[in-house]
Design a protein around this motif. Structure first.
Motif, PDB file in Angstrom:
ATOM      1  N   ARG A  87      -1.621  -3.060  14.576  1.00 33.53           N
ATOM      2  CA  ARG A  87      -0.769  -3.330  13.416  1.00 33.53           C
ATOM      3  C   ARG A  87      -0.876  -2.241  12.352  1.00 33.53           C
ATOM      4  NH1 ARG A  87      -0.530  -9.776  13.314  1.00 33.53           N
ATOM      5  NH2 ARG A  87      -1.453 -10.176  15.345  1.00 33.53           N
ATOM      6  N   TRP A  88      -1.052  -1.011  12.781  1.00 34.20           N
ATOM      7  CA  TRP A  88      -1.215   0.114  11.863  1.00 34.20           C
ATOM      8  C   TRP A  88      -0.084   0.177  10.836  1.00 34.20           C
ATOM      9  CZ3 TRP A  88      -4.758   4.023  10.893  1.00 34.20           C
ATOM     10  CH2 TRP A  88      -4.288   5.080  10.110  1.00 34.20           C
ATOM     11  N   GLU A  89       1.148   0.091  11.306  1.00 33.61           N
ATOM     12  CA  GLU A  89       2.286   0.224  10.393  1.00 33.61           C
ATOM     13  C   GLU A  89       2.379  -0.955   9.428  1.00 33.61           C
ATOM     14  OE1 GLU A  89       5.868   0.972  12.527  1.00 33.61           O
ATOM     15  OE2 GLU A  89       5.119   2.834  13.438  1.00 33.61           O
ATOM     16  N   GLN A  90       2.023  -2.137   9.881  1.00 36.29           N
ATOM     17  CA  GLN A  90       2.031  -3.292   8.986  1.00 36.29           C
ATOM     18  C   GLN A  90       1.001  -3.131   7.868  1.00 36.29           C
ATOM     19  OE1 GLN A  90       2.064  -6.001  12.735  1.00 36.29           O
ATOM     20  NE2 GLN A  90       2.578  -7.339  11.023  1.00 36.29           N
ATOM     21  N   TYR A  91      -0.170  -2.593   8.234  1.00 33.54           N
ATOM     22  CA  TYR A  91      -1.196  -2.339   7.221  1.00 33.54           C
ATOM     23  C   TYR A  91      -0.721  -1.279   6.226  1.00 33.54           C
ATOM     24  CZ  TYR A  91      -5.084  -5.190   8.941  1.00 33.54           C
ATOM     25  OH  TYR A  91      -5.890  -6.247   9.280  1.00 33.54           O
ATOM     26  N   THR A  92       0.007  -0.290   6.730  1.00 38.39           N
ATOM     27  CA  THR A  92       0.529   0.757   5.854  1.00 38.39           C
ATOM     28  C   THR A  92       1.492   0.168   4.827  1.00 38.39           C
ATOM     29  OG1 THR A  92       0.309   2.444   7.584  1.00 38.39           O
ATOM     30  CG2 THR A  92       1.812   2.929   5.766  1.00 38.39           C
ATOM     31  N   LYS A  93       2.394  -0.686   5.278  1.00 41.28           N
ATOM     32  CA  LYS A  93       3.349  -1.316   4.359  1.00 41.28           C
ATOM     33  C   LYS A  93       2.618  -2.197   3.352  1.00 41.28           C
ATOM     34  CE  LYS A  93       7.139  -1.301   7.730  1.00 41.28           C
ATOM     35  NZ  LYS A  93       8.005  -2.158   8.597  1.00 41.28           N
ATOM     36  N   ALA A  94       1.609  -2.926   3.815  1.00 42.81           N
ATOM     37  CA  ALA A  94       0.838  -3.792   2.911  1.00 42.81           C
ATOM     38  C   ALA A  94       0.109  -2.959   1.861  1.00 42.81           C
ATOM     39  CB  ALA A  94      -0.161  -4.615   3.728  1.00 42.81           C
ATOM     40  N   LYS A  95      -0.434  -1.823   2.290  1.00 42.41           N
ATOM     41  CA  LYS A  95      -1.135  -0.932   1.347  1.00 42.41           C
ATOM     42  C   LYS A  95      -0.165  -0.412   0.294  1.00 42.41           C
ATOM     43  CE  LYS A  95      -1.331   3.317   2.392  1.00 42.41           C
ATOM     44  NZ  LYS A  95      -1.564   4.630   3.032  1.00 42.41           N
ATOM     45  N   GLU A  96       1.002   0.030   0.724  1.00 40.23           N
ATOM     46  CA  GLU A  96       1.971   0.602  -0.210  1.00 40.23           C
ATOM     47  C   GLU A  96       2.417  -0.413  -1.256  1.00 40.23           C
ATOM     48  OE1 GLU A  96       4.854   1.941   2.561  1.00 40.23           O
ATOM     49  OE2 GLU A  96       3.833   3.841   2.988  1.00 40.23           O
ATOM     50  N   GLU A  97       2.645  -1.655  -0.832  1.00 43.10           N
ATOM     51  CA  GLU A  97       3.045  -2.664  -1.810  1.00 43.10           C
ATOM     52  C   GLU A  97       1.886  -3.024  -2.730  1.00 43.10           C
ATOM     53  OE1 GLU A  97       5.410  -6.910  -2.249  1.00 43.10           O
ATOM     54  OE2 GLU A  97       4.838  -6.219  -0.236  1.00 43.10           O
ATOM     55  N   THR A  98       0.667  -3.022  -2.198  1.00 48.27           N
ATOM     56  CA  THR A  98      -0.508  -3.299  -3.030  1.00 48.27           C
ATOM     57  C   THR A  98      -0.629  -2.270  -4.138  1.00 48.27           C
ATOM     58  OG1 THR A  98      -1.710  -4.384  -1.220  1.00 48.27           O
ATOM     59  CG2 THR A  98      -3.019  -3.490  -3.037  1.00 48.27           C
ATOM     60  N   PHE A  99      -0.469  -1.003  -3.792  1.00 44.73           N
ATOM     61  CA  PHE A  99      -0.525   0.046  -4.813  1.00 44.73           C
ATOM     62  C   PHE A  99       0.582  -0.143  -5.853  1.00 44.73           C
ATOM     63  CE2 PHE A  99      -2.636   3.442  -1.875  1.00 44.73           C
ATOM     64  CZ  PHE A  99      -3.841   2.790  -2.025  1.00 44.73           C
ATOM     65  N   ALA A 100       1.776  -0.426  -5.362  1.00 50.04           N
ATOM     66  CA  ALA A 100       2.927  -0.521  -6.258  1.00 50.04           C
ATOM     67  C   ALA A 100       2.781  -1.664  -7.262  1.00 50.04           C
ATOM     68  CB  ALA A 100       4.206  -0.695  -5.445  1.00 50.04           C
ATOM     69  N   ARG A 101       2.123  -2.747  -6.860  1.00 50.63           N
ATOM     70  CA  ARG A 101       2.112  -3.941  -7.700  1.00 50.63           C
ATOM     71  C   ARG A 101       0.778  -4.212  -8.394  1.00 50.63           C
ATOM     72  NH1 ARG A 101       5.359  -8.720  -4.727  1.00 50.63           N
ATOM     73  NH2 ARG A 101       5.175  -9.528  -6.868  1.00 50.63           N
ATOM     74  N   THR A 102      -0.258  -3.446  -8.050  1.00 49.48           N
ATOM     75  CA  THR A 102      -1.573  -3.719  -8.666  1.00 49.48           C
ATOM     76  C   THR A 102      -2.214  -2.486  -9.285  1.00 49.48           C
ATOM     77  OG1 THR A 102      -2.823  -3.344  -6.594  1.00 49.48           O
ATOM     78  CG2 THR A 102      -1.963  -5.572  -6.992  1.00 49.48           C
ATOM     79  N   ASN A 103      -1.476  -1.390  -9.350  1.00 45.89           N
ATOM     80  CA  ASN A 103      -2.015  -0.170  -9.964  1.00 45.89           C
ATOM     81  C   ASN A 103      -1.742  -0.230 -11.472  1.00 45.89           C
ATOM     82  OD1 ASN A 103      -3.204   2.433 -10.009  1.00 45.89           O
ATOM     83  ND2 ASN A 103      -1.159   3.348 -10.139  1.00 45.89           N
ATOM     84  N   ILE A 104      -2.634  -0.874 -12.199  1.00 41.35           N
ATOM     85  CA  ILE A 104      -2.430  -1.102 -13.620  1.00 41.35           C
ATOM     86  C   ILE A 104      -3.295  -0.145 -14.438  1.00 41.35           C
ATOM     87  CG2 ILE A 104      -1.778  -3.516 -13.307  1.00 41.35           C
ATOM     88  CD1 ILE A 104      -4.641  -4.295 -14.081  1.00 41.35           C
ATOM     89  N   PRO A 105      -2.895   0.187 -15.662  1.00 43.18           N
ATOM     90  CA  PRO A 105      -3.671   1.128 -16.482  1.00 43.18           C
ATOM     91  C   PRO A 105      -5.118   0.678 -16.704  1.00 43.18           C
ATOM     92  CG  PRO A 105      -1.515   0.745 -17.457  1.00 43.18           C
ATOM     93  CD  PRO A 105      -1.643  -0.237 -16.331  1.00 43.18           C
ATOM     94  N   GLU A 106      -5.319  -0.626 -16.824  1.00 39.56           N
ATOM     95  CA  GLU A 106      -6.672  -1.128 -17.078  1.00 39.56           C
ATOM     96  C   GLU A 106      -7.592  -0.984 -15.864  1.00 39.56           C
ATOM     97  OE1 GLU A 106      -3.716  -3.475 -19.532  1.00 39.56           O
ATOM     98  OE2 GLU A 106      -3.855  -2.734 -17.465  1.00 39.56           O
ATOM     99  N   ALA A 107      -7.000  -0.966 -14.665  1.00 40.44           N
ATOM    100  CA  ALA A 107      -7.786  -0.859 -13.434  1.00 40.44           C
ATOM    101  C   ALA A 107      -6.953  -0.142 -12.378  1.00 40.44           C
ATOM    102  CB  ALA A 107      -8.194  -2.251 -12.947  1.00 40.44           C
ATOM    103  N   PRO A 108      -6.822   1.165 -12.516  1.00 39.38           N
ATOM    104  CA  PRO A 108      -5.976   1.914 -11.572  1.00 39.38           C
ATOM    105  C   PRO A 108      -6.654   2.103 -10.219  1.00 39.38           C
ATOM    106  CG  PRO A 108      -7.028   3.415 -13.101  1.00 39.38           C
ATOM    107  CD  PRO A 108      -7.401   2.024 -13.551  1.00 39.38           C
TER     108      PRO A 108
END
Length: 306
Positions: A225-246
């Motif tokens: 499931r390499w590609e599925q993990y890649t998509k999950a990682k990308e969305e995680t970065f997009a939605r949880t990369n906040i200034p307080e905890a980048p």
């Protein structure tokens, strides 16, 4: 970091520590007699030359001496530090965690690697089982995988429903802001390796009986499931990369450089400085002329086989 002067006590200490570290490294290498020589040869040929071995150990020990200063600063000022290590299986999270904790006090710096949640924990607020492990004043906590399991393995493997994943993405930024507001510094690392590198590391583990325990059925599924993990990682970065905890991404194909780069970066995230220490002196032993040491039975001793 200042250069060590020739023949200085600090340099002598560094040389002694370097010798011990090299001994440990040789011990690890010698513990792999069953490793397929052919796979090791392929692995070596597929990698460009890494950092010089002696230079790597010198840099590592120098960084570890700075980690000791950081530890003293955290304890002295009652700071609270959380460091999250995420990434694909075999990306090198455990290796850098080991090098960070190697010379630190386990009462101050501890590692949290939680197992799969129990049935009871599954019924709780998602973040609840992580909260008891957060640091008190004067503590450092390293999470070897964290609450981001929900947007990673739980999502990809179907252990979390889409609405649960969406709720997580909604809650986690505010959860981490709450931690920061409470005085906890949150640093998040993602260890990144290529598809080919993970495949090679998995093959090496499969062919090494002393490392097979590192491979779980879940790890093997991560290859499928390499590609599925890649998509999950990308969305995680997009939605949880906040200034307080980048998020910070560590390039992990070269293990040695990844360890040095991560530790060096971590040290730069905190304004630590030297803290005052009381001078330590060894007290004189109390000698009682009437005390006679008892002779203990030989069966209490470990046999001197070596």
């Amino acid at each position: 970091m200042t250069e060590l002067k020739q023949n200085s006590p600090a340099r002598d200490w560094l040389e002694a520590e370097l010798a011990d570290t090299l001994d440990e490294d040789y011990e690890l290498e010698m513990s792999e007699p069953a490793l397929s020589m052919e796979i090791a040869k392929i692995y070596k040929n597929s990698h460009p030359p890494s950092i010089d071995r002696m230079q790597y150990f010198r840099d590592l020990i120098t960084l570890q001496s700075e980690l000791i200063k950081l530890q003293s600063w955290v304890a002295h000022h009652k700071k609270k530090l959380v460091v999250i290590f995420e990434g694909r299986d075999s990306a090198g999270k455990g290796g850098v965690i080991k090098r960070i904790t190697q010379r630190l006090n386990p009462r101050i710096c501890r590692v949290v690697a939680l197992p799969a949640p129990t049935e009871r924990e599954k019924s709780q607020w998602y973040f609840q089982r992580y909260v008891p492990h957060l640091p008190a004043g004067g503590e450092i906590v390293l999470f070897d995988r964290s609450w981001y399991n929900r947007s990673g393995v739980e999502r990809v493997m179907g252990f979390a429903q889409p609405d649960q994943v969406e709720e997580f993405f909604h809650d986690v930024p505010e959860f981490e802001r709450m931690l920061v507001r409470s005085g906890i510094t949150v640093v998040k690392y993602w260890f990144s390796i290529t598809d080919e590198e993970q495949q090679m590391r998995f093959l090496m583990r499969i062919h090494d009986p002393m490392k097979q325990w590192k491979l779980s059925p879940m790890d093997l599924q991560s290859r499928v499931r390499w590609e599925q993990y890649t998509k999950a990682k990308e969305e995680t970065f997009a939605r949880t990369n906040i200034p307080e905890a980048p998020w910070f991404i560590v390039e992990g194909n070269d293990k040695k450089r990844a360890r040095l780069n991560c530790i060096d970066h971590l040290l730069k995230q905190l304004p630590y400085e030297e803290v005052p220490h009381e001078e330590i002196t060894l007290p004189e032993r109390v000698f009682n002329p009437e005390y006679e040491r008892q002779v203990l039975p030989r069966e209490l001793y470990v046999p001197e086989k070596y």
